[in-house]
Design an enzyme around this catalytic site. Structure first.
Site: not given
Length: 169
Positions: A104, A106, A111
């Protein structure tokens, strides 16, 4: 669309946008700009990814030679509109969970120096209609914590480690 057209071919005219998303300086355009700033790597850990504009930005980075890795949820990667197959077809490395429960997270790491995280699923629905939050952080301590979590999950979801058949004794 103008950002993506310029990133794909500097100086090329923007194509008209067929989508109902707002134009100009929006949360989506700011997110796309942050992603397109990647020069070396982009690590994505996303529950759901169906926004075509964000997928185009990720593909552009891959074509530029940026190393892109994506971890996603197995159940959600196959839903109608998911961009995961498109990204895999483009040659982007994708790994997914192999157990119940959702992957779940996100977040994105640009870089190894910029963390983008929050409640936002990378879906057109979330961008157009939901109340979401996105936090962009360039603090090395926070970036490292998320990078370590990404690397841990990346290894955990390595297909070489999957066990499809129980061991016989």
């Amino acid at each position: 669309e103008a950002l993506l057209a310029e990133a794909a071919e500097p100086g090329a005219p923007a194509r008209p946008c067929p989508c109902p998303l707002p134009s100009g300086d929006t949360a989506l355009s700011r997110l796309v700009r942050r992603l397109l700033s990647a020069r070396r790597s982009l690590d994505l850990c996303l529950f759901s990814f169906s926004c075509p504009q964000l997928a185009r930005a990720v593909q552009l980075l891959h074509r530029r030679g940026v190393r892109v890795r994506l971890v996603t949820d197995a159940q959600y990667m196959g839903l109608h509109g998911s961009q995961i197959g498109r990204l895999r077809h483009a040659g982007i490395q994708v790994r997914h969970d192999q157990h119940s429960g959702y992957m779940h997270h996100k977040f994105a790491i640009v870089d190894r120096r910029m963390l983008i995280t929050g409640s936002l699923n990378w879906t057109t629905q979330a961008i157009q209609s939901n109340r979401e939050n996105v936090l962009v952080v360039e603090d090395a301590e926070y970036v490292k914590a998320f990078q370590d979590e990404f690397e841990r999950i990346w290894e955990e979801y390595n297909p070489a480690n999957y066990s499809f058949f129980p061991q016989r004794r």
